[in-house]
Design a protein around this motif. Structure first.
Motif, short mmCIF file in Angstrom:
data_model
loop_
_atom_site.label_atom_id
_atom_site.label_comp_id
_atom_site.label_asym_id
_atom_site.label_seq_id
_atom_site.Cartn_x
_atom_site.Cartn_y
_atom_site.Cartn_z
N ILE A 101 60.29 2.69 -16.89
CA ILE A 101 59.18 1.75 -17.04
C ILE A 101 59.27 1.27 -18.49
CG2 ILE A 101 56.67 1.54 -17.20
CD1 ILE A 101 56.47 3.71 -15.05
N ILE A 102 59.14 -0.02 -18.69
CA ILE A 102 59.28 -0.57 -20.04
C ILE A 102 57.95 -1.22 -20.42
CG2 ILE A 102 60.56 -2.15 -21.51
CD1 ILE A 102 62.83 -1.82 -19.33
N GLY A 103 57.33 -0.68 -21.44
CA GLY A 103 56.03 -1.18 -21.88
C GLY A 103 56.14 -2.55 -22.53
N PRO A 104 55.00 -3.17 -22.79
CA PRO A 104 54.98 -4.47 -23.45
C PRO A 104 55.68 -4.40 -24.80
CG PRO A 104 52.80 -3.87 -22.69
CD PRO A 104 53.66 -2.67 -22.50
N TYR A 105 56.49 -5.40 -25.06
CA TYR A 105 57.16 -5.55 -26.36
C TYR A 105 57.98 -4.31 -26.72
CZ TYR A 105 53.53 -9.08 -26.25
OH TYR A 105 52.70 -10.10 -25.85
N GLN A 106 58.68 -3.75 -25.72
CA GLN A 106 59.51 -2.57 -25.94
C GLN A 106 60.85 -2.73 -25.25
OE1 GLN A 106 57.46 0.92 -24.55
NE2 GLN A 106 55.69 0.58 -25.87
N GLY A 107 61.73 -1.80 -25.51
CA GLY A 107 63.02 -1.74 -24.84
C GLY A 107 63.12 -0.47 -24.03
N GLY A 108 64.08 -0.44 -23.12
CA GLY A 108 64.29 0.76 -22.31
C GLY A 108 65.39 0.53 -21.30
N GLY A 109 65.40 1.32 -20.29
CA GLY A 109 66.43 1.23 -19.25
C GLY A 109 67.26 2.49 -19.24
N GLY A 110 68.55 2.32 -19.10
CA GLY A 110 69.45 3.45 -19.07
C GLY A 110 70.00 3.73 -17.70
N GLY A 111 69.72 2.84 -16.76
CA GLY A 111 70.23 3.03 -15.41
C GLY A 111 71.73 2.81 -15.34
N CYS A 112 72.30 3.23 -14.25
CA CYS A 112 73.73 3.08 -14.05
C CYS A 112 73.96 2.26 -12.81
CB CYS A 112 74.39 4.44 -13.89
SG CYS A 112 76.18 4.35 -13.76
N CYS A 113 74.69 1.39 -12.83
CA CYS A 113 75.58 0.84 -13.82
C CYS A 113 75.73 -0.66 -13.57
CB CYS A 113 76.98 1.41 -13.71
SG CYS A 113 77.13 3.16 -14.06
N HIS A 146 59.49 -1.45 -12.92
CA HIS A 146 60.88 -1.10 -12.58
C HIS A 146 61.67 -2.39 -12.48
CE1 HIS A 146 60.14 -2.20 -8.35
NE2 HIS A 146 59.03 -1.51 -8.46
N PHE A 147 62.99 -2.26 -12.65
CA PHE A 147 63.87 -3.41 -12.48
C PHE A 147 65.20 -2.94 -11.96
CE2 PHE A 147 65.32 -2.00 -16.61
CZ PHE A 147 66.63 -2.44 -16.74
N SER A 148 65.94 -3.90 -11.39
CA SER A 148 67.29 -3.60 -10.92
C SER A 148 68.14 -4.84 -11.13
CB SER A 148 67.31 -3.18 -9.45
OG SER A 148 66.89 -4.26 -8.63
N VAL A 149 69.43 -4.61 -11.26
CA VAL A 149 70.41 -5.69 -11.39
C VAL A 149 71.42 -5.52 -10.26
CG1 VAL A 149 72.20 -6.71 -12.84
CG2 VAL A 149 70.10 -5.84 -13.88
N ASP A 150 71.51 -6.53 -9.43
CA ASP A 150 72.39 -6.46 -8.25
C ASP A 150 72.18 -5.17 -7.47
OD1 ASP A 150 73.43 -8.97 -8.82
OD2 ASP A 150 75.17 -8.17 -9.90
N GLY A 151 70.91 -4.75 -7.36
CA GLY A 151 70.57 -3.57 -6.59
C GLY A 151 70.68 -2.24 -7.31
N ARG A 152 71.14 -2.26 -8.55
CA ARG A 152 71.29 -1.01 -9.31
C ARG A 152 70.08 -0.84 -10.23
NH1 ARG A 152 76.40 -3.20 -8.72
NH2 ARG A 152 77.93 -1.73 -7.89
N SER A 153 69.45 0.32 -10.17
CA SER A 153 68.20 0.56 -10.87
C SER A 153 68.36 0.68 -12.38
CB SER A 153 67.56 1.85 -10.34
OG SER A 153 66.40 2.15 -11.08
N GLY A 154 67.42 0.05 -13.10
CA GLY A 154 67.35 0.20 -14.56
C GLY A 154 66.56 1.42 -14.97
N ILE A 155 66.00 2.14 -14.05
CA ILE A 155 65.32 3.43 -14.20
C ILE A 155 63.96 3.35 -14.88
CG2 ILE A 155 65.45 5.78 -15.08
CD1 ILE A 155 68.24 5.92 -14.36
#
Length: 177
Positions: free
Chosen positions: A54-66, A43-52
Motif C-alpha cells: 500500500i503506498i500512502g499519499p506522496y510516498q514511494g513503495g512497491g517491491g513486487g516481482c516482477c 494496491h497496484f499491478s503491472v501486466d497482472g503482477r502485483s506491486g505488493i
C-alpha cells in the motif's frame, strides 16, 4: 514403465522453458511506485503482477516481482497498470475511526472507507531503454488518473532519473475528460 517417461517429458519441458528464457534474454526486476496524489494506492499491478505495498499519499513503495522486460526495447511496447485508490491513513476519514467497541458506528465508518475506493486501469507506453540497464519498472501515479513509467536504475529525485515530476502535485479542481 510410464513414470520414467513422464519424468523425461517434465524434464524436457523445464529445459525448453529455461532455454526459451535465455534465448529471449529477458530481464526480470522489481515493481516500484511513486504516488504523487493525496489518495492512497491500496494496491497496484503491472501486466497482472502485483506491486505488493500500500503506498500512502506522496510516498514511494512497491517491491513486487516482477516486471519482465525484453532485452531489446521495441516500438509500441506498453504495460497495463491496474490500481485501486482510497482514503489514506492520514485522511480526515482516518481521524473519524470510532474504534471497534460500537459495532454499528464501526460498520458505518467501514462503509465510508469502502465508498471512497476506486478501481483504475490504464495502458501506458514503456519508454525507450535502448542502451540502458533495466532495473524493473517504476510507476508514477499522478493526479487525474495519469501515469508515467520508467525502467531507470537511478533513484527518484537523482539528477539522472528521467521523470522530473515533483512529488507534491497540486490536485486540480476537475480532471480533463
Amino acid at each position: 514403465m510410464p513414470i520414467p517417461a513422464v519424468n523425461n517429458v517434465i524434464v524436457a519441458m523445464l529445459i525448453d522453458l529455461t532455454a526459451s528464457a535465455f534465448a529471449q534474454d529477458i530481464q526480470a526486476r522489481t515493481l516500484e511506485a511513486i504516488n504523487h496524489t493525496h489518495w492512497a494506492i491500496n494496491h497496484f499491478s503491472v501486466d497482472g503482477r502485483s506491486g505488493i505495498d500500500i503506498i500512502g499519499p506522496y510516498q514511494g513503495g512497491g517491491g513486487g516481482c516482477c516486471y519482465v522486460a525484453p532485452a531489446r526495447w521495441q516500438q509500441g511496447m506498453t504495460v497495463r497498470v491496474d490500481w485501486e485508490t482510497g482514503a489514506s491513513g492520514v485522511s480526515e476519514l482516518a481521524d473519524e475511526f470510532p474504534g471497534f467497541a460500537d459495532r454499528p458506528k464501526y460498520l458505518a465508518w467501514v462503509g465510508k472507507v469502502e465508498a471512497q475506493k476506486r478501481q483504475h486501469s490504464k495502458v501506458v507506453p514503456v519508454p525507450d531503454y535502448t542502451g540502458q540497464k533495466v532495473c524493473g519498472l517504476t510507476v508514477h501515479f499522478l493526479p487525474c488518473e495519469e501515469l508515467q513509467v520508467t525502467t531507470s536504475c537511478y533513484a527518484y529525485g537523482s539528477p539522472e532519473y528521467p521523470i522530473k515530476t515533483p512529488l507534491h502535485l497540486p490536485e486540480p479542481q476537475s480532471c480533463p475528460k
